[in-house]
Design a protein around this motif. Structure first.
Motif, PDB file in Angstrom:
ATOM      1  N   ASN A  29       0.712  -0.974   0.005  1.00  0.00           N
ATOM      2  CA  ASN A  29       0.066  -0.100  -0.137  1.00  0.00           C
ATOM      3  C   ASN A  29       1.004   1.258  -0.121  1.00  0.00           C
ATOM      4  N   ASN A  30       2.053   1.059   0.715  1.00  0.00           N
ATOM      5  CA  ASN A  30       2.872   2.521   0.651  1.00  0.00           C
ATOM      6  C   ASN A  30       3.549   2.817  -0.702  1.00  0.00           C
ATOM      7  N   TYR A  31       3.423   4.095  -1.132  1.00  0.00           N
ATOM      8  CA  TYR A  31       3.648   4.624  -2.248  1.00  0.00           C
ATOM      9  C   TYR A  31       5.279   4.229  -2.472  1.00  0.00           C
ATOM     10  N   PHE A  32       5.989   4.493  -1.686  1.00  0.00           N
ATOM     11  CA  PHE A  32       7.449   4.264  -2.098  1.00  0.00           C
ATOM     12  C   PHE A  32       7.797   3.033  -1.918  1.00  0.00           C
ATOM     13  N   ILE A  33       7.323   2.057  -1.243  1.00  0.00           N
ATOM     14  CA  ILE A  33       7.531   0.588  -1.456  1.00  0.00           C
ATOM     15  C   ILE A  33       7.220   0.113  -2.798  1.00  0.00           C
ATOM     16  N   LYS A  34       5.968   0.394  -3.192  1.00  0.00           N
ATOM     17  CA  LYS A  34       5.409   0.109  -4.544  1.00  0.00           C
ATOM     18  C   LYS A  34       6.572   0.705  -5.663  1.00  0.00           C
ATOM     19  N   LEU A  35       6.795   2.099  -5.418  1.00  0.00           N
ATOM     20  CA  LEU A  35       7.775   2.614  -6.445  1.00  0.00           C
ATOM     21  C   LEU A  35       9.056   1.783  -6.407  1.00  0.00           C
ATOM     22  N   PHE A  36       9.652   1.255  -5.197  1.00  0.00           N
ATOM     23  CA  PHE A  36      10.876   0.466  -5.180  1.00  0.00           C
ATOM     24  C   PHE A  36      10.782  -0.726  -5.737  1.00  0.00           C
ATOM     25  N   MET A  37       9.456  -1.479  -5.596  1.00  0.00           N
ATOM     26  CA  MET A  37       9.231  -2.710  -6.076  1.00  0.00           C
ATOM     27  C   MET A  37       9.178  -2.427  -7.690  1.00  0.00           C
ATOM     28  N   THR A  38       8.409  -1.550  -8.212  1.00  0.00           N
ATOM     29  CA  THR A  38       8.258  -1.234  -9.684  1.00  0.00           C
ATOM     30  C   THR A  38       9.786  -0.941 -10.318  1.00  0.00           C
ATOM     31  N   SER A  39      10.666  -0.219  -9.554  1.00  0.00           N
ATOM     32  CA  SER A  39      12.098   0.123  -9.973  1.00  0.00           C
ATOM     33  C   SER A  39      12.850  -1.060 -10.030  1.00  0.00           C
ATOM     34  N   THR A  40      12.667  -2.214  -9.218  1.00  0.00           N
ATOM     35  CA  THR A  40      13.233  -3.441  -8.971  1.00  0.00           C
ATOM     36  C   THR A  40      13.037  -4.167 -10.286  1.00  0.00           C
ATOM     37  N   ILE A  41      11.543  -4.375 -10.534  1.00  0.00           N
ATOM     38  CA  ILE A  41      11.186  -5.158 -11.649  1.00  0.00           C
ATOM     39  C   ILE A  41      12.002  -4.494 -12.940  1.00  0.00           C
ATOM     40  N   CYS A  42      11.859  -3.313 -13.033  1.00  0.00           N
ATOM     41  CA  CYS A  42      12.517  -2.471 -14.246  1.00  0.00           C
ATOM     42  C   CYS A  42      14.063  -2.686 -14.334  1.00  0.00           C
ATOM     43  N   PHE A  43      14.681  -2.916 -13.339  1.00  0.00           N
ATOM     44  CA  PHE A  43      16.148  -2.892 -13.225  1.00  0.00           C
ATOM     45  C   PHE A  43      16.352  -4.311 -13.253  1.00  0.00           C
ATOM     46  N   ILE A  44      15.775  -5.473 -12.865  1.00  0.00           N
ATOM     47  CA  ILE A  44      15.934  -6.891 -13.203  1.00  0.00           C
ATOM     48  C   ILE A  44      15.709  -7.196 -14.597  1.00  0.00           C
ATOM     49  N   ALA A  45      14.690  -6.596 -15.319  1.00  0.00           N
ATOM     50  CA  ALA A  45      14.297  -6.700 -16.713  1.00  0.00           C
ATOM     51  C   ALA A  45      15.401  -6.233 -17.594  1.00  0.00           C
ATOM     52  N   SER A  46      15.880  -5.066 -17.140  1.00  0.00           N
ATOM     53  CA  SER A  46      16.980  -4.537 -18.034  1.00  0.00           C
ATOM     54  C   SER A  46      18.401  -5.025 -17.834  1.00  0.00           C
ATOM     55  N   ILE A  47      18.594  -5.737 -16.941  1.00  0.00           N
ATOM     56  CA  ILE A  47      20.101  -6.273 -16.828  1.00  0.00           C
ATOM     57  C   ILE A  47      20.639  -6.741 -17.949  1.00  0.00           C
ATOM     58  N   PRO A  48      20.038  -7.669 -18.780  1.00  0.00           N
ATOM     59  CA  PRO A  48      21.178  -8.295 -19.814  1.00  0.00           C
ATOM     60  C   PRO A  48      20.941  -7.052 -20.891  1.00  0.00           C
ATOM     61  N   ILE A  49      20.134  -6.260 -21.070  1.00  0.00           N
ATOM     62  CA  ILE A  49      20.315  -5.271 -22.255  1.00  0.00           C
ATOM     63  C   ILE A  49      21.238  -4.031 -21.692  1.00  0.00           C
ATOM     64  N   MET A  50      21.604  -3.831 -20.290  1.00  0.00           N
ATOM     65  CA  MET A  50      22.535  -3.039 -19.947  1.00  0.00           C
ATOM     66  C   MET A  50      23.785  -3.740 -20.170  1.00  0.00           C
ATOM     67  N   ILE A  51      24.045  -4.997 -19.939  1.00  0.00           N
ATOM     68  CA  ILE A  51      25.278  -5.779 -20.017  1.00  0.00           C
ATOM     69  C   ILE A  51      25.548  -5.568 -21.321  1.00  0.00           C
ATOM     70  N   ASN A  52      24.766  -5.862 -22.199  1.00  0.00           N
ATOM     71  CA  ASN A  52      25.175  -5.969 -23.595  1.00  0.00           C
ATOM     72  C   ASN A  52      25.236  -4.563 -24.421  1.00  0.00           C
ATOM     73  N   ASN A  53      24.946  -3.545 -23.815  1.00  0.00           N
ATOM     74  CA  ASN A  53      25.286  -2.220 -24.661  1.00  0.00           C
ATOM     75  C   ASN A  53      26.114  -1.486 -23.596  1.00  0.00           C
ATOM     76  N   PHE A  54      26.183  -1.674 -22.371  1.00  0.00           N
ATOM     77  CA  PHE A  54      27.146  -0.765 -21.541  1.00  0.00           C
ATOM     78  C   PHE A  54      27.978  -1.255 -20.844  1.00  0.00           C
ATOM     79  N   TYR A  55      27.892  -2.494 -20.864  1.00  0.00           N
ATOM     80  CA  TYR A  55      28.853  -3.512 -20.254  1.00  0.00           C
ATOM     81  C   TYR A  55      29.129  -3.376 -18.390  1.00  0.00           C
ATOM     82  N   TYR A  56      28.086  -3.073 -18.021  1.00  0.00           N
ATOM     83  CA  TYR A  56      27.833  -2.878 -16.384  1.00  0.00           C
ATOM     84  C   TYR A  56      26.640  -2.847 -16.111  1.00  0.00           C
ATOM     85  N   ILE A  57      26.376  -3.192 -14.827  1.00  0.00           N
ATOM     86  CA  ILE A  57      25.074  -2.912 -13.951  1.00  0.00           C
ATOM     87  C   ILE A  57      25.473  -2.219 -12.818  1.00  0.00           C
TER      88      ILE A  57
END
Length: 661
Positions: A281-309
């Motif tokens: 229910n907490n806005y910031f916890i929801k935001l953190f969870m959404t950011s975490t989903i985005c971060f995890i989903a973007s890991i392979p793209i970040m690695i293959n284009n920028f070579y770091y996470i």
């Protein structure tokens, strides 16, 4: 039952699209109406990028063409111009793994670059939509906050400071600068409130969003968000797959567009697994969870284009997402209508820039080697698994740890002669040890080879440090990037040649003292695990070129000889002093100059492969025809024709790979 069939059909369409995309891009299949050579054509300007010494245009003629013109122009979007110049195909990257400009242009359906000699206006713009777009640009250009208003309203980041832009990327928040679903959703909310009493509000909003996509040059992320709204009656899980498939059928080269990948893959996981945030229910916890989903989903793209996470990016996003989505972006829209608010926006933007530079000092970046398509797929299978069953999160941690330390699992040795133009830079990888022989350097250009080529390439291999930086001699084309390198990358030890240190070497030594990096001069051998590098030239010849370190090594019984810029006199001494017969790989001396590689020397060492590190169309006329004749019994590789050249030392075989332009 019907829904299951539709779901299955959408997934089949996506799979077929993936195979189609792979086939087209692998075989470089595309249709064009032009061919290379001199040409005069008429086209409509659809994009303008003004730089310090030139202007880049995108024109629409029979197809889109990128135009580069060295000079100034006073044209507007929508104007028709007559251009005389030369059409050329854009080059591939000549450094393995790095940004490929040809693929980038192909992702925008641009197949040719036109180097313009002359540009004349053919007809003024008569298109109402371009007139509106020009008026918006003119209005924005009067604002102090114009750089960011262009970014947030039009998706135009060309005026943003490179250092600031890099800090957003390092912090993992650069996606907030791209117009995407967040921006489109806010526009829809605003328009819905304004038009809530109108019967045809959905139709009006759809028309407005299509026009807005035109304003932003139909970038993939905007197209995705607009189409998701227009076809919102379709189940989102199927719609995201269908939109991705349609766009890839239209242009398979979208697969090379990082914005396309980020937009669709992150949206896919948010649509399919966004319910993981609903239990909070907490806005910031929801935001953190959404950011975490985005971060995890973007890991392979970040690695293959920028070579770091950056593993701190979900936390940093907690601050930047609400700040940009609730304050900066809405205020940018309002400021466009009411310029009196410009000073307030400018003040808040300065705060945002200060924050990104501050957080950039504390982020935790993990260097990751670029992966092949099979590892890329495995990553996403694991990511999907942990979103279905979060208890398997350890599997992702495990693969990241392995990936972060991948260099320790590679038992092969590699020699890569990097294309750094008219200069030398050679990377020798012996198991987990990394030796760089020279850095290249161009005293006639401000282009930073270390930042733009060497360091990204090292990171793409998972290299976190250079154990030994060997500088064969003090000429700029061999060590001009050394200070940039040690200032931006970890270097453990530096080795100079014999003879006095010139001014360039003295400047580097000052930096080495400051950073407490040990350095050595005129050594005779270097032990690298079970291998040795022998420095054969320990004599002071009284000139920089002949004082070059000449390095010999054997790897799995393959013989390698690196000649630096040593000349004929040095070659004569080497023949007299050493037995250097049947060399497997020769790094040809002095870029193939006639001062080196004498017939007698080449006849004595009898190289199987000869590599010439030389700039394309260089002013010195290297390599010399007589040198090429002397080397004709060996297989000759040239960085100006073959790009970077990699030798994989695999037991009794040398496997050779080139990165041709």
């Amino acid at each position: 039952m019907k829904k299951l069939k539709i779901d299955l059909l959408c997934k089949i369409i996506l799979i077929v699209t993936c195979f189609y995309t792979f086939y087209i891009t692998k075989n470089l299949i595309y249709h064009t109406n032009y061919k290379e050579g001199e040409i005069t054509l008429i086209g409509k300007i659809i994009n303008i990028t003004k730089k310090e010494n030139n202007v880049d245009l995108i024109i629409k003629a029979k197809e889109k063409i990128k135009v580069t013109y060295y000079g100034s122009v006073n044209y507007q979007l929508g104007d028709y111009v007559k251009i005389k110049g030369t059409l050329t195909k854009p080059y591939n990257s000549t450094i393995f793994n790095l940004f490929d400009y040809r693929n980038y242009l192909l992702s925008d359906k641009i197949y040719f670059i036109l180097k313009a000699d002359k540009i004349d206006k053919y007809k003024d713009n008569d298109n109402i939509f371009y007139k509106i777009k020009n008026s918006i640009y003119e209005k924005i250009d009067k604002l102090k906050s114009k750089n960011y208003v262009k970014t947030f309203i039009l998706g135009d980041k060309q005026d943003l400071n490179d250092e600031i832009l890099n800090s957003y990327q390092q912090n993992g928040v650069s996606h907030l600068l791209a117009i995407s679903g967040m921006h489109i959703s806010l526009l829809v909310v605003i328009l819905s409130k304004i038009l809530k009493k109108f019967k045809y509000s959905y139709f009006i909003i759809s028309i407005f969003l299509i026009f807005y996509a035109f304003l932003t040059n139909f970038t993939p992320s905007v197209l995705r968000a607009v189409l998701l709204y227009i076809f919102n009656k379709i189940d989102k899980k199927n719609l995201i797959l269908l939109i991705a498939s349609l766009m890839l059928f239209y242009n398979p080269y979208y697969i090379y567009n990082v914005g396309f990948l980020f937009s669709f893959i992150i949206s896919f996981y948010l649509i399919y697994f966004g319910n993981l945030t609903n239990k909070f229910n907490n806005y910031f916890i929801k935001l953190f969870m959404t950011s975490t989903i985005c971060f995890i989903a973007s890991i392979p793209i970040m690695i293959n284009n920028f070579y770091y996470i950056n593993i701190t990016s979900p936390l940093i996003n907690i601050m930047f997402v609400p700040f940009i989505s609730l304050i900066i972006f809405p205020l940018s829209l309002i400021t466009l209508v009411f310029p009196i608010l410009d000073n307030i926006l400018f003040f808040l933007l300065n705060i945002m820039e200060s924050l990104t530079l501050f957080f950039n000092n504390f982020n935790i970046n993990l260097t990751m080697a670029k992966m092949n398509i099979y590892i890329f797929i495995i990553y996403y299978l694991i990511i999907t698994l942990i979103f279905i069953k979060p208890k398997y999160f350890y599997a992702l941690i495990f693969i990241l740890i392995i990936h972060n330390n991948i260099k320790y699992f590679n038992k092969n040795s590699y020699l890569t002669i990097l294309d750094v133009g008219q200069g030398d830079s050679i990377l020798l990888e012996i198991k987990d040890k990394n030796i760089l022989i020279d850095t290249g350097g161009n005293m006639f250009s401000d282009y930073n080879i270390a930042k733009n080529k060497l360091i990204p390439y090292f990171k793409s291999l998972g290299i976190k440090k250079i154990n030994y930086l060997i500088l064969t001699h003090g000429d700029y084309d061999h060590m001009g990037e050394s200070i940039n390198l040690v200032n931006n990358f970890k270097v453990e030890k530096v080795i100079f040649n014999c003879g006095p240190h010139n001014d360039l070497e003295q400047e580097l030594i000052k930096v080495l003292h400051k950073k407490k990096i040990p350095y050595y001069s005129c050594i005779k051998e270097l032990n690298i695990d079970d291998n040795k590098l022998y420095f054969l030239n320990n004599k002071d010849y009284g000139n920089e070129n002949d004082n070059s370190s000449v390095i010999y090594t054997e790897l799995n019984k393959h013989k390698f000889l690196f000649m630096g810029d040593a000349g004929v006199e040095v070659e004569d001494d080497l023949i007299e002093k050493y037995n250097l017969q049947n060399i497997d790989v020769l790094k040809v001396g002095h870029h193939g100059s006639k001062t080196s590689s004498s017939e007698e020397f080449i006849g004595e060492i009898n190289p199987k492969y000869s590599v010439i590190s030389v700039g394309k169309n260089n002013r010195y006329g290297h390599p010399n025809d007589s040198v090429l004749e002397n080397l004709e019994d060996s297989k000759i590789y040239r960085t100006d024709e073959d790009g970077s050249i990699m030798f994989k030392i695999d037991n009794d075989k040398l496997k050779i790979k080139t990165c041709a332009p």
